[in-house]
Motif scaffolding. Structure first.
Motif, mmCIF file in Angstrom:
data_model
loop_
_atom_site.group_PDB
_atom_site.id
_atom_site.type_symbol
_atom_site.label_atom_id
_atom_site.label_comp_id
_atom_site.label_asym_id
_atom_site.label_seq_id
_atom_site.Cartn_x
_atom_site.Cartn_y
_atom_site.Cartn_z
ATOM 1 N N GLU A 150 0.835 -1.207 0.000
ATOM 2 C CA GLU A 150 0.000 0.000 0.000
ATOM 3 C C GLU A 150 0.866 1.251 0.000
ATOM 4 O O GLU A 150 0.554 2.242 -0.689
ATOM 5 N N ALA A 151 1.963 1.229 0.756
ATOM 6 C CA ALA A 151 2.847 2.392 0.787
ATOM 7 C C ALA A 151 3.442 2.657 -0.592
ATOM 8 O O ALA A 151 3.522 3.809 -1.033
ATOM 9 N N ARG A 152 3.877 1.605 -1.283
ATOM 10 C CA ARG A 152 4.422 1.779 -2.635
ATOM 11 C C ARG A 152 3.378 2.382 -3.571
ATOM 12 O O ARG A 152 3.671 3.268 -4.366
ATOM 13 N N ARG A 153 2.146 1.876 -3.479
ATOM 14 C CA ARG A 153 1.080 2.413 -4.329
ATOM 15 C C ARG A 153 0.890 3.911 -4.091
ATOM 16 O O ARG A 153 0.775 4.692 -5.037
ATOM 17 N N LEU A 154 0.828 4.289 -2.828
ATOM 18 C CA LEU A 154 0.583 5.692 -2.507
ATOM 19 C C LEU A 154 1.762 6.570 -2.925
ATOM 20 O O LEU A 154 1.568 7.712 -3.367
ATOM 21 N N LEU A 155 2.972 6.055 -2.819
ATOM 22 C CA LEU A 155 4.136 6.817 -3.268
ATOM 23 C C LEU A 155 4.139 6.980 -4.788
ATOM 24 O O LEU A 155 4.523 8.030 -5.309
ATOM 25 N N LEU A 156 3.700 5.943 -5.503
ATOM 26 C CA LEU A 156 3.730 5.982 -6.966
ATOM 27 C C LEU A 156 2.562 6.751 -7.568
ATOM 28 O O LEU A 156 2.728 7.462 -8.569
ATOM 29 N N TYR A 157 1.373 6.594 -6.987
ATOM 30 C CA TYR A 157 0.162 7.063 -7.666
ATOM 31 C C TYR A 157 -0.570 8.191 -6.953
ATOM 32 O O TYR A 157 -1.604 8.638 -7.439
ATOM 33 N N SER A 158 -0.088 8.644 -5.806
ATOM 34 C CA SER A 158 -0.763 9.730 -5.101
ATOM 35 C C SER A 158 0.208 10.875 -4.857
ATOM 36 O O SER A 158 1.418 10.741 -5.041
ATOM 37 N N GLN A 159 -0.346 11.985 -4.407
ATOM 38 C CA GLN A 159 0.463 13.151 -4.041
ATOM 39 C C GLN A 159 0.558 13.306 -2.529
ATOM 40 O O GLN A 159 0.980 14.348 -2.038
ATOM 41 N N LEU A 160 0.189 12.269 -1.782
ATOM 42 C CA LEU A 160 0.270 12.335 -0.326
ATOM 43 C C LEU A 160 1.713 12.470 0.126
ATOM 44 O O LEU A 160 2.627 11.910 -0.488
ATOM 45 N N SER A 161 1.922 13.195 1.206
ATOM 46 C CA SER A 161 3.261 13.300 1.774
ATOM 47 C C SER A 161 3.645 11.976 2.426
ATOM 48 O O SER A 161 2.792 11.117 2.683
ATOM 49 N N VAL A 162 4.926 11.809 2.729
ATOM 50 C CA VAL A 162 5.385 10.588 3.389
ATOM 51 C C VAL A 162 4.694 10.433 4.746
ATOM 52 O O VAL A 162 4.295 9.325 5.124
ATOM 53 N N ALA A 163 4.537 11.521 5.471
ATOM 54 C CA ALA A 163 3.854 11.445 6.768
ATOM 55 C C ALA A 163 2.404 10.997 6.597
ATOM 56 O O ALA A 163 1.907 10.151 7.360
ATOM 57 N N GLU A 164 1.714 11.541 5.607
ATOM 58 C CA GLU A 164 0.323 11.140 5.361
ATOM 59 C C GLU A 164 0.234 9.668 4.970
ATOM 60 O O GLU A 164 -0.696 8.962 5.377
ATOM 61 N N ILE A 165 1.203 9.198 4.203
ATOM 62 C CA ILE A 165 1.228 7.785 3.821
ATOM 63 C C ILE A 165 1.467 6.913 5.044
ATOM 64 O O ILE A 165 0.840 5.861 5.210
ATOM 65 N N ALA A 166 2.358 7.354 5.917
ATOM 66 C CA ALA A 166 2.609 6.609 7.149
ATOM 67 C C ALA A 166 1.319 6.417 7.932
ATOM 68 O O ALA A 166 0.992 5.294 8.369
ATOM 69 N N TYR A 167 0.560 7.493 8.124
ATOM 70 C CA TYR A 167 -0.697 7.393 8.860
ATOM 71 C C TYR A 167 -1.702 6.512 8.109
ATOM 72 O O TYR A 167 -2.455 5.745 8.725
ATOM 73 N N ALA A 168 -1.704 6.594 6.778
ATOM 74 C CA ALA A 168 -2.668 5.847 5.971
ATOM 75 C C ALA A 168 -2.466 4.344 6.067
ATOM 76 O O ALA A 168 -3.415 3.576 5.898
ATOM 77 N N VAL A 169 -1.229 3.908 6.327
ATOM 78 C CA VAL A 169 -0.975 2.467 6.427
ATOM 79 C C VAL A 169 -0.826 2.009 7.879
ATOM 80 O O VAL A 169 -0.360 0.906 8.139
ATOM 81 N N GLY A 170 -1.221 2.869 8.816
ATOM 82 C CA GLY A 170 -1.347 2.441 10.194
ATOM 83 C C GLY A 170 -0.193 2.749 11.125
ATOM 84 O O GLY A 170 -0.173 2.266 12.264
ATOM 85 N N PHE A 171 0.762 3.561 10.702
ATOM 86 C CA PHE A 171 1.892 3.911 11.565
ATOM 87 C C PHE A 171 1.592 5.216 12.290
ATOM 88 O O PHE A 171 1.158 6.192 11.668
ATOM 89 N N GLU A 172 1.847 5.243 13.579
ATOM 90 C CA GLU A 172 1.627 6.461 14.355
ATOM 91 C C GLU A 172 2.806 7.415 14.259
ATOM 92 O O GLU A 172 2.651 8.617 14.491
ATOM 93 N N ASP A 173 3.981 6.910 13.910
ATOM 94 C CA ASP A 173 5.204 7.710 13.866
ATOM 95 C C ASP A 173 5.779 7.681 12.449
ATOM 96 O O ASP A 173 6.299 6.649 12.012
ATOM 97 N N PRO A 174 5.698 8.788 11.688
ATOM 98 C CA PRO A 174 6.232 8.802 10.322
ATOM 99 C C PRO A 174 7.721 8.463 10.251
ATOM 100 O O PRO A 174 8.167 7.840 9.276
#
Length: 290
Positions: free
Chosen positions: A242-266
């Motif tokens: 999921e993180a790879r998908r969001l990095l490749l196909y979205s404009q979310l920041s790394v911190a936003e991606i971290a939260y999106a895949v369940g990490f509390e600490d980017p």
């Protein structure tokens, strides 16, 4: 905040809807590829798997972050839930067979030898004579789907299984079936389904075992025999996918991606990603964009 980085379709270009049990569909490669100038943009089918026969021509398949080139004759196998797209050589020809995920799992439960076919997306080269055999099976399947005579379902399944066996016998030897009982295969299938539903919650392996009504030892043994992996690795693999998908196909920041895949600490997510992928998230995104 939406985290869906790619469109999800029923059939390509069609709005998502529920898939009927036993659904099988056949269409010409030409039907959707020619109008889109031989390019199918990255997308995902939540509950549908593809077996695509390339009878003439070739091209390249993007499957998640991987790029696979292929030439006719070959079969492309794309599991449900995998982000995929294609760039066909102009005037390529073939057929797209689409199978409901619930039906495919039913076929695999009856013969676990078939399970490796959809363990991951792959291109299976065929000898010319076997390419003709694949075309014959698909033509027969399409004819049966076009009417409602007696024995139609059995005839469709017969042709579909013939196609799958062709793929199985020409797939790379490294995809040989894992050992494991039918009960273990069913347990791993249930785990995969639960991971898909809940991976963003970063639950422990113990949580999953408890919810599945099994012991940690039994779950670990089943995953080792059937998936060649551990439950913890399967959990990490889904988060990384999921993180790879969001990095490749979205404009979310790394911190936003971290939260999106369940990490509390980017910062912890960045270390996790770097350890498994071999480069930090930002470097991964830049390298693929370039």
């Amino acid at each position: 905040m939406s985290t869906a980085p790619v469109p999800s379709f029923y059939l390509y270009g069609e709005p998502q809807r529920s898939v009927a049990e036993g659904f099988v569909h056949v269409e010409s490669l030409d039907d959707r590829s020619r109008p889109s100038e031989w390019t199918i943009r990255p997308h995902v089918h939540r509950d549908l798997n593809h077996i695509i026969l390339i009878a003439q021509g070739g091209g390249a398949m993007q499957a998640e972050a991987a790029q696979v080139s292929f030439n006719a004759p070959c079969l492309l196998l794309i599991p449900a839930g995998i982000v995929h797209g294609f760039s066909w050589h102009s005037e390529s020809s073939g057929h797209v067979t689409t199978i409901a995920d619930s039906y495919l799992r039913h076929l695999i439960a009856r013969d676990t030898d078939l399970a490796p076919l959809f363990a991951h997306p792959q291109a299976v080269p065929l000898p010319p004579a076997e390419g003709d055999a694949a075309q014959t099976a698909i033509t027969r399947m399409a004819q049966e789907l076009g009417w409602s005579g007696p024995g139609q379902r059995a005839a469709v399944e017969s042709a579909l299984l013939s196609l799958m066996v062709l793929a199985l016998r020409h797939a790379p030897l490294t995809q040989a079936a894992r050992s494991g009982t039918a009960r273990q295969a069913a347990l791993v299938a249930r785990l995969r389904e639960r991971i898909e539903q809940r991976f963003r919650q970063r639950e422990s392996v113990s949580d999953h075992a408890r919810a599945l009504g099994t012991s940690l030892t039994a779950l670990r043994q089943a995953c080792a025999h059937v998936a060649g992996s551990s439950p913890a690795q399967m959990l990490d693999d889904r988060a990384l996918l999921e993180a790879r998908r969001l990095l490749l196909y979205s404009q979310l920041s790394v911190a936003e991606i971290a939260y999106a895949v369940g990490f509390e600490d980017p910062a912890y997510f960045s270390r996790f990603f770097t350890r498994h992928v071999g480069q930090p998230p930002r470097a991964y995104r830049v390298a693929r964009d370039g």
